[in-house]
Design a protein around this motif. Structure first.
Motif, PDB file in Angstrom:
ATOM      1  N   VAL A 170       0.941  -1.288   0.022  1.00 51.02           N
ATOM      2  CA  VAL A 170       0.151   0.115   0.047  1.00 51.02           C
ATOM      3  C   VAL A 170       0.948   1.237  -0.029  1.00 51.02           C
ATOM      4  O   VAL A 170       0.607   2.308  -0.583  1.00 51.02           O
ATOM      5  CB  VAL A 170      -0.928   0.038   1.177  1.00 51.02           C
ATOM      6  CG1 VAL A 170      -0.260   0.079   2.454  1.00 51.02           C
ATOM      7  CG2 VAL A 170      -2.046   1.164   0.852  1.00 51.02           C
ATOM      8  N   ILE A 171       1.968   1.227   0.730  1.00 50.42           N
ATOM      9  CA  ILE A 171       2.926   2.331   0.694  1.00 50.42           C
ATOM     10  C   ILE A 171       3.462   2.639  -0.580  1.00 50.42           C
ATOM     11  O   ILE A 171       3.384   3.800  -1.121  1.00 50.42           O
ATOM     12  CB  ILE A 171       4.059   1.903   1.847  1.00 50.42           C
ATOM     13  CG1 ILE A 171       3.573   1.873   3.249  1.00 50.42           C
ATOM     14  CG2 ILE A 171       4.991   3.470   1.780  1.00 50.42           C
ATOM     15  CD1 ILE A 171       2.565   3.351   3.785  1.00 50.42           C
ATOM     16  N   THR A 191       8.252  -4.538  -8.156  1.00 56.28           N
ATOM     17  CA  THR A 191       7.423  -5.552  -7.105  1.00 56.28           C
ATOM     18  C   THR A 191       7.458  -6.590  -7.592  1.00 56.28           C
ATOM     19  O   THR A 191       7.153  -7.076  -8.792  1.00 56.28           O
ATOM     20  CB  THR A 191       6.156  -4.950  -6.527  1.00 56.28           C
ATOM     21  OG1 THR A 191       5.867  -5.335  -5.237  1.00 56.28           O
ATOM     22  CG2 THR A 191       5.041  -5.327  -7.489  1.00 56.28           C
ATOM     23  N   ARG A 192       7.189  -8.036  -6.918  1.00 55.44           N
ATOM     24  CA  ARG A 192       7.422  -9.338  -7.388  1.00 55.44           C
ATOM     25  C   ARG A 192       6.195  -9.715  -7.905  1.00 55.44           C
ATOM     26  O   ARG A 192       6.090 -10.632  -8.834  1.00 55.44           O
ATOM     27  CB  ARG A 192       8.099 -10.153  -6.209  1.00 55.44           C
ATOM     28  CG  ARG A 192       9.375 -10.048  -5.844  1.00 55.44           C
ATOM     29  CD  ARG A 192       9.773 -10.767  -4.490  1.00 55.44           C
ATOM     30  NE  ARG A 192       8.766 -10.436  -3.457  1.00 55.44           N
ATOM     31  CZ  ARG A 192       8.814 -10.707  -2.246  1.00 55.44           C
ATOM     32  NH1 ARG A 192       9.557 -11.658  -2.049  1.00 55.44           N
ATOM     33  NH2 ARG A 192       7.764 -10.375  -1.493  1.00 55.44           N
ATOM     34  N   GLN A 193       4.992  -9.489  -7.380  1.00 57.95           N
ATOM     35  CA  GLN A 193       3.751 -10.066  -7.607  1.00 57.95           C
ATOM     36  C   GLN A 193       3.058  -8.961  -9.143  1.00 57.95           C
ATOM     37  O   GLN A 193       2.980  -7.767  -8.767  1.00 57.95           O
ATOM     38  CB  GLN A 193       2.591  -9.946  -6.550  1.00 57.95           C
ATOM     39  CG  GLN A 193       3.139 -10.650  -5.407  1.00 57.95           C
ATOM     40  CD  GLN A 193       1.979 -10.600  -4.310  1.00 57.95           C
ATOM     41  OE1 GLN A 193       0.943 -10.868  -4.473  1.00 57.95           O
ATOM     42  NE2 GLN A 193       2.742 -10.446  -3.049  1.00 57.95           N
ATOM     43  N   LYS A 196       0.145  -6.865  -8.525  1.00 57.95           N
ATOM     44  CA  LYS A 196       0.442  -5.610  -7.909  1.00 57.95           C
ATOM     45  C   LYS A 196       1.213  -4.519  -9.054  1.00 57.95           C
ATOM     46  O   LYS A 196       0.942  -3.375  -8.947  1.00 57.95           O
ATOM     47  CB  LYS A 196       1.418  -5.521  -6.632  1.00 57.95           C
ATOM     48  CG  LYS A 196       0.712  -6.212  -5.428  1.00 57.95           C
ATOM     49  CD  LYS A 196       1.601  -6.177  -4.263  1.00 57.95           C
ATOM     50  CE  LYS A 196       1.184  -6.924  -3.134  1.00 57.95           C
ATOM     51  NZ  LYS A 196       1.791  -7.045  -2.187  1.00 57.95           N
ATOM     52  N   LEU A 260      11.633   4.917   2.916  1.00 59.56           N
ATOM     53  CA  LEU A 260      10.574   4.721   3.616  1.00 59.56           C
ATOM     54  C   LEU A 260      10.229   3.265   4.486  1.00 59.56           C
ATOM     55  O   LEU A 260       9.485   3.276   5.438  1.00 59.56           O
ATOM     56  CB  LEU A 260       9.091   5.011   2.740  1.00 59.56           C
ATOM     57  CG  LEU A 260       8.557   6.504   2.541  1.00 59.56           C
ATOM     58  CD1 LEU A 260       7.448   6.433   1.359  1.00 59.56           C
ATOM     59  CD2 LEU A 260       7.730   6.686   3.925  1.00 59.56           C
ATOM     60  N   VAL A 262      10.579   0.071   6.507  1.00 64.33           N
ATOM     61  CA  VAL A 262      11.252  -0.216   7.671  1.00 64.33           C
ATOM     62  C   VAL A 262      11.901  -1.565   7.806  1.00 64.33           C
ATOM     63  O   VAL A 262      11.233  -2.672   7.722  1.00 64.33           O
ATOM     64  CB  VAL A 262       9.944  -0.182   8.862  1.00 64.33           C
ATOM     65  CG1 VAL A 262      10.637  -0.471  10.217  1.00 64.33           C
ATOM     66  CG2 VAL A 262       9.424   1.234   8.827  1.00 64.33           C
ATOM     67  N   SER A 286      12.649   8.710   5.989  1.00 65.58           N
ATOM     68  CA  SER A 286      11.302   9.502   6.001  1.00 65.58           C
ATOM     69  C   SER A 286      10.441   8.776   7.119  1.00 65.58           C
ATOM     70  O   SER A 286      10.347   7.381   6.815  1.00 65.58           O
ATOM     71  CB  SER A 286      10.882   9.553   4.531  1.00 65.58           C
ATOM     72  OG  SER A 286       9.549  10.040   4.898  1.00 65.58           O
ATOM     73  N   ILE A 288       7.134   8.810   9.512  1.00 61.59           N
ATOM     74  CA  ILE A 288       5.820   9.235   9.767  1.00 61.59           C
ATOM     75  C   ILE A 288       5.584  10.439   9.127  1.00 61.59           C
ATOM     76  O   ILE A 288       5.780  10.661   7.776  1.00 61.59           O
ATOM     77  CB  ILE A 288       5.498   8.898  11.219  1.00 61.59           C
ATOM     78  CG1 ILE A 288       6.147   9.851  12.354  1.00 61.59           C
ATOM     79  CG2 ILE A 288       5.685   7.461  11.902  1.00 61.59           C
ATOM     80  CD1 ILE A 288       6.000   9.840  13.492  1.00 61.59           C
TER      81      ILE A 288
HETATM   82  P1  NAP Z   1       3.904  -4.327   2.473  1.00 63.84           P
HETATM   83  O1  NAP Z   1       2.400  -4.588   1.822  1.00 63.84           O
HETATM   84  O2  NAP Z   1       4.569  -5.553   3.198  1.00 63.84           O
HETATM   85  O3  NAP Z   1       4.683  -3.804   1.174  1.00 63.84           O
HETATM   86  C1  NAP Z   1       5.907  -4.020   1.078  1.00 63.84           C
HETATM   87  C2  NAP Z   1       5.856  -4.594  -0.661  1.00 63.84           C
HETATM   88  O4  NAP Z   1       7.378  -4.874  -0.997  1.00 63.84           O
HETATM   89  C3  NAP Z   1       5.133  -6.144  -0.364  1.00 63.84           C
HETATM   90  O5  NAP Z   1       4.003  -5.941  -0.731  1.00 63.84           O
HETATM   91  C4  NAP Z   1       6.263  -6.887  -1.431  1.00 63.84           C
HETATM   92  O6  NAP Z   1       5.275  -7.107  -2.695  1.00 63.84           O
HETATM   93  C5  NAP Z   1       7.096  -5.737  -1.911  1.00 63.84           C
HETATM   94  N1  NAP Z   1       8.575  -6.742  -2.089  1.00 63.84           N
HETATM   95  C6  NAP Z   1       9.041  -7.377  -0.948  1.00 63.84           C
HETATM   96  N2  NAP Z   1      10.164  -7.921  -1.357  1.00 63.84           N
HETATM   97  C7  NAP Z   1      10.564  -7.096  -2.608  1.00 63.84           C
HETATM   98  C8  NAP Z   1      11.520  -7.186  -3.350  1.00 63.84           C
HETATM   99  N3  NAP Z   1      12.745  -7.944  -3.179  1.00 63.84           N
HETATM  100  N4  NAP Z   1      11.552  -6.177  -4.465  1.00 63.84           N
HETATM  101  C9  NAP Z   1      10.458  -5.435  -4.692  1.00 63.84           C
HETATM  102  N5  NAP Z   1       9.574  -5.696  -3.903  1.00 63.84           N
HETATM  103  C10 NAP Z   1       9.386  -6.245  -2.716  1.00 63.84           C
HETATM  104  O7  NAP Z   1       3.876  -3.135   3.488  1.00 63.84           O
HETATM  105  P2  NAP Z   1       3.291  -1.857   3.323  1.00 63.84           P
HETATM  106  O8  NAP Z   1       2.383  -1.403   4.226  1.00 63.84           O
HETATM  107  O9  NAP Z   1       3.412  -1.073   1.898  1.00 63.84           O
HETATM  108  O10 NAP Z   1       4.587  -0.909   3.760  1.00 63.84           O
HETATM  109  C11 NAP Z   1       5.719  -0.913   3.240  1.00 63.84           C
HETATM  110  C12 NAP Z   1       7.051  -0.517   4.113  1.00 63.84           C
HETATM  111  O11 NAP Z   1       6.946   0.639   4.551  1.00 63.84           O
HETATM  112  C13 NAP Z   1       7.080  -1.254   5.391  1.00 63.84           C
HETATM  113  O12 NAP Z   1       8.424  -1.658   5.823  1.00 63.84           O
HETATM  114  C14 NAP Z   1       6.311  -0.412   6.533  1.00 63.84           C
HETATM  115  O13 NAP Z   1       6.882  -0.868   7.869  1.00 63.84           O
HETATM  116  C15 NAP Z   1       6.761   0.851   5.966  1.00 63.84           C
HETATM  117  N6  NAP Z   1       6.163   2.124   6.454  1.00 63.84           N
HETATM  118  C16 NAP Z   1       7.123   2.972   6.786  1.00 63.84           C
HETATM  119  C17 NAP Z   1       6.499   4.340   7.219  1.00 63.84           C
HETATM  120  C18 NAP Z   1       7.237   5.471   7.531  1.00 63.84           C
HETATM  121  O14 NAP Z   1       6.699   6.294   8.074  1.00 63.84           O
HETATM  122  N7  NAP Z   1       8.287   5.615   6.852  1.00 63.84           N
HETATM  123  C19 NAP Z   1       4.684   4.228   7.312  1.00 63.84           C
HETATM  124  C20 NAP Z   1       4.073   3.211   7.081  1.00 63.84           C
HETATM  125  C21 NAP Z   1       4.901   1.968   6.684  1.00 63.84           C
HETATM  126  P3  NAP Z   1       5.740  -8.212  -3.792  1.00 63.84           P
HETATM  127  O15 NAP Z   1       5.101  -9.511  -3.003  1.00 63.84           O
HETATM  128  O16 NAP Z   1       4.753  -7.811  -4.947  1.00 63.84           O
HETATM  129  O17 NAP Z   1       6.981  -8.106  -3.942  1.00 63.84           O
END
Ligand code: NAP
Ligand code: ZN
Length: 342
Positions: A170-171, A191-193, A196, A260, A262, A286, A288
């Motif tokens: 979603v991010i 992204t892998r899927q 998406k 962004l 984590v 970055s 929050i």
């Molecule tokens: P998420 O759904 O886990 O998104 C991460 C995505 O990255 C997964 O859907 C996955 O999709 C993809 N991914 C995993 N390995 C990969 C690779 N090797 N190459 C390319 N894509 C890959 O989580 P989210 O809610 O979107 O959040 C993303 C990150 O932002 C998390 O770490 C979260 O903790 C962080 N976050 C940070 C803040 C902030 O303030 N900085 C705020 C909110 C969230 P595929 O399976 O399609 O690869």
């Protein structure tokens, strides 16, 4: 009322609790929708600090049902979205305007009771009104969008810029949209899927790459890649070592990298400092949503950001502990806990 309580690390239950009463500066909000975020999973497993017992849920919106005597500028029956991050306003970081780095930061749904409940208490300075005409589910996206907005602000994307977004959760999918809105004419998502990648292209990505199909750096920044020599801005939204390592190599000389995603505290990645120095990269973290929640709410309210397509599933509060207790299902982007007709 019902609430989903993190009783202790690893122990998440829905149970009856006493309905909270608003203090003088508080709104009592009947929750309509609250998003499940990766952080909720980290909190359950003790990978992110929290102070159980506590009600989780930091991506919420709902209707004001009561308010304290000191509340001004709100009316009963209005809908609000909550900024969960509460700064003290007095520490050196807050006084310097870096409220997200407040030394006494508290968060609704992490260090005090949150939105996975029938009701949540929201201090008035954390509440932002959004239209009742909007689907309530959309209001639950304001918090993650506000975080992405901060990242995109830091990236200083110029009209005509080229941007790579790593990670299609979603991010990443919100960031793709914000990058286009900021004026980027090339926005590539990795992204892998496949589902998406397709979704990203529907939402404004000009291209997408599959990391399983070969080296991402070659596919994008290589001599025969999509943008030979690299892009102006890379925004890392996956939070895995592989993508963090790719990020600096994908940026052009003089380019910007914003982290962004984590990674767990203590995790390490391999980055070549010479590359950062010799190609004078700007690498930024970055964290929050400092002062971005109002703009995020306006973007959601205006429909400028498509959040409807990011909703994978709506569930009840009773179903939520099992969902948070297991890894995200394949293809799933955002799961929302909804009450009533939301
Ligand atoms: P998420 O759904 O886990 O998104 C991460 C995505 O990255 C997964 O859907 C996955 O999709 C993809 N991914 C995993 N390995 C990969 C690779 N090797 N190459 C390319 N894509 C890959 O989580 P989210 O809610 O979107 O959040 C993303 C990150 O932002 C998390 O770490 C979260 O903790 C962080 N976050 C940070 C803040 C902030 O303030 N900085 C705020 C909110 C969230 P595929 O399976 O399609 O690869
Ligand atoms: Zn502070």
């Amino acid at each position: 009322m019902k609430a989903m309580r993190l009783e202790s690390i690893g122990n998440l239950v829905v149970r009856e609790v006493e309905q909270p009463a608003p203090g003088p500066d508080d709104l009592l909000v009947r929750v309509e929708a609250c998003g499940i975020c990766g952080t909720d999973r980290h909190l359950l497993h003790g990978e992110f600090p929290s102070t159980p017992p506590v009600t989780l849920g930091h991506e919420f919106c709902g209707i004001i049902e009561a308010m304290g005597a000191e509340v001004k500028g709100f009316r009963l029956g209005a809908r609000i979205t909550g900024d969960p991050n509460i700064c003290c306003g007095r520490c050196p970081q807050c006084q310097a305007g870096r409220v997200n780095l407040c030394r006494n930061l508290k968060a609704i749904g992490i260090s005090r009771d949150g939105g996975f409940a029938d009701y949540v208490i929201v201090p008035q300075k954390q509440a932002f009104e959004i239209p009742l005409a909007l689907p309530a589910t959309h209001g639950a996206f304001c918090e993650p969008l506000a975080c992405c907005l901060h990242g995109v602000d830091l990236a200083e994307i110029k009209a005509g810029a080229s941007v790579v977004v790593l990670g299609g959760g979603v991010i990443g999918l919100l960031t793709v949209q914000l990058a286009r809105l900021a004026g980027a004419t090339t926005v590539i998502l990795s992204t892998r899927q496949q589902a998406k990648r397709k979704l990203a292209e529907e939402l404004g990505a000009t291209a997408s790459v599959d990391p399983s199909a070969g080296d991402v750096v070659e596919q994008i920044a290589g001599a025969r890649g999509l943008v030979p020599g690299g892009v102006d801005v890379v925004i890392e939204c996956a939070g895995v070592a592989e993508t963090v390592e790719q990020s600096t190599r994908l940026a052009r000389a003089g380019g910007t990298v914003v982290i962004l995603g984590v990674m767990a505290q203590g995790d390490k990645v391999r980055i070549e400092p010479f590359d950062i120095l010799f190609r004078e990269l700007r690498v930024l973290g970055s964290f929050i949503n400092p002062f971005t929640h109002r703009r995020a709410a306006d973007l959601v309210a205006a429909g400028t950001i498509n959040v409807e397509k990011l909703i994978s599933r709506k569930i009840t509060l009773d179903e939520a502990p099992a969902v948070i207790g297991s890894p995200p299902a394949a293809g799933e982007v955002k799961v929302l806990v909804v009450t009533g007709g939301a």
